[in-house]
Design a protein around this motif. Sequence first.
Motif, PDB file in Angstrom:
ATOM      1  N   UNK A 100       0.823  -1.209   0.000  1.00  0.00           N
ATOM      2  CA  UNK A 100       0.000   0.000   0.000  1.00  0.00           C
ATOM      3  C   UNK A 100       0.858   1.259   0.000  1.00  0.00           C
ATOM      4  N   UNK A 101       2.019   1.214   0.624  1.00  0.00           N
ATOM      5  CA  UNK A 101       2.916   2.375   0.587  1.00  0.00           C
ATOM      6  C   UNK A 101       3.454   2.579  -0.826  1.00  0.00           C
ATOM      7  N   UNK A 102       3.785   1.493  -1.512  1.00  0.00           N
ATOM      8  CA  UNK A 102       4.233   1.602  -2.906  1.00  0.00           C
ATOM      9  C   UNK A 102       3.141   2.260  -3.742  1.00  0.00           C
ATOM     10  N   UNK A 103       1.903   1.827  -3.545  1.00  0.00           N
ATOM     11  CA  UNK A 103       0.774   2.401  -4.294  1.00  0.00           C
ATOM     12  C   UNK A 103       0.579   3.874  -3.948  1.00  0.00           C
ATOM     13  N   UNK A 104       0.741   4.238  -2.688  1.00  0.00           N
ATOM     14  CA  UNK A 104       0.585   5.642  -2.274  1.00  0.00           C
ATOM     15  C   UNK A 104       1.644   6.529  -2.927  1.00  0.00           C
ATOM     16  N   UNK A 105       2.786   5.928  -3.266  1.00  0.00           N
ATOM     17  CA  UNK A 105       3.841   6.670  -3.958  1.00  0.00           C
ATOM     18  C   UNK A 105       3.563   6.783  -5.456  1.00  0.00           C
ATOM     19  N   UNK A 106       2.511   6.112  -5.918  1.00  0.00           N
ATOM     20  CA  UNK A 106       2.092   6.240  -7.305  1.00  0.00           C
ATOM     21  C   UNK A 106       2.601   5.161  -8.237  1.00  0.00           C
ATOM     22  N   UNK A 107       3.069   4.058  -7.702  1.00  0.00           N
ATOM     23  CA  UNK A 107       3.630   2.988  -8.531  1.00  0.00           C
ATOM     24  C   UNK A 107       2.936   1.663  -8.233  1.00  0.00           C
ATOM     25  N   UNK A 108       2.941   0.745  -9.202  1.00  0.00           N
ATOM     26  CA  UNK A 108       2.342  -0.570  -8.949  1.00  0.00           C
ATOM     27  C   UNK A 108       3.240  -1.410  -8.035  1.00  0.00           C
ATOM     28  N   UNK A 109       2.609  -2.166  -7.172  1.00  0.00           N
ATOM     29  CA  UNK A 109       3.346  -3.080  -6.298  1.00  0.00           C
ATOM     30  C   UNK A 109       3.614  -4.378  -7.058  1.00  0.00           C
ATOM     31  N   UNK A 110       4.843  -4.895  -6.986  1.00  0.00           N
ATOM     32  CA  UNK A 110       5.112  -6.173  -7.647  1.00  0.00           C
ATOM     33  C   UNK A 110       4.299  -7.286  -6.989  1.00  0.00           C
ATOM     34  N   UNK A 111       4.005  -8.319  -7.777  1.00  0.00           N
ATOM     35  CA  UNK A 111       3.290  -9.471  -7.237  1.00  0.00           C
ATOM     36  C   UNK A 111       3.621 -10.689  -8.083  1.00  0.00           C
ATOM     37  N   UNK A 112       3.324 -11.848  -7.521  1.00  0.00           N
ATOM     38  CA  UNK A 112       3.551 -13.101  -8.243  1.00  0.00           C
ATOM     39  C   UNK A 112       4.895 -13.719  -7.910  1.00  0.00           C
ATOM     40  N   UNK A 113       4.905 -15.031  -7.889  1.00  0.00           N
ATOM     41  CA  UNK A 113       6.098 -15.770  -7.491  1.00  0.00           C
ATOM     42  C   UNK A 113       7.331 -15.452  -8.306  1.00  0.00           C
TER      43      UNK A 113
END
Length: 160
Positions: A72-85
Amino acid sequence: MSAGSPLDIGIPDAQRQQIATSLGQLLSDTFVLYGKTHGFHWNVVGPMFNTLHLMFEGQYTELWNALDEIAERIRALGYPAPYGGANFASLATIPETQGVPAALDMVRELVAGHEAVARTARQAFALADEANDQPSADLLTQRLQIHEKTAWMLRSLLEG
């Protein structure tokens, strides 16, 4: 970045991107450590079974909850959060565990994992501090305290 008004929280885009990238590494390390801790919880055996089973449960629950805060902090900075193995594996500094180690080897791996996450958080903190990004710095300070304390507690099981 989406269309509409640009994000203006007082941190230049380049610095926000650096912090978000660093937090993505922290997210990845945390996810790999979460998976390792949860797997160890399932598979631990031996005379310390009950102690380690319960300890690992508390640790993986804390790590799971931290994932959302970091993302959520990454998103608040305006960028997508990485996900997936595959993404997490490529960004993480912590290797996956092969096989099922003995109980004390599990503890050793988790000590190393928590120390690795602390190093990642400390690098991210330097970027957040330089950018005057107090929310990220606060999150990173909290993560550092947790990982350093957990590493100490786990290391204590190996002494004596």
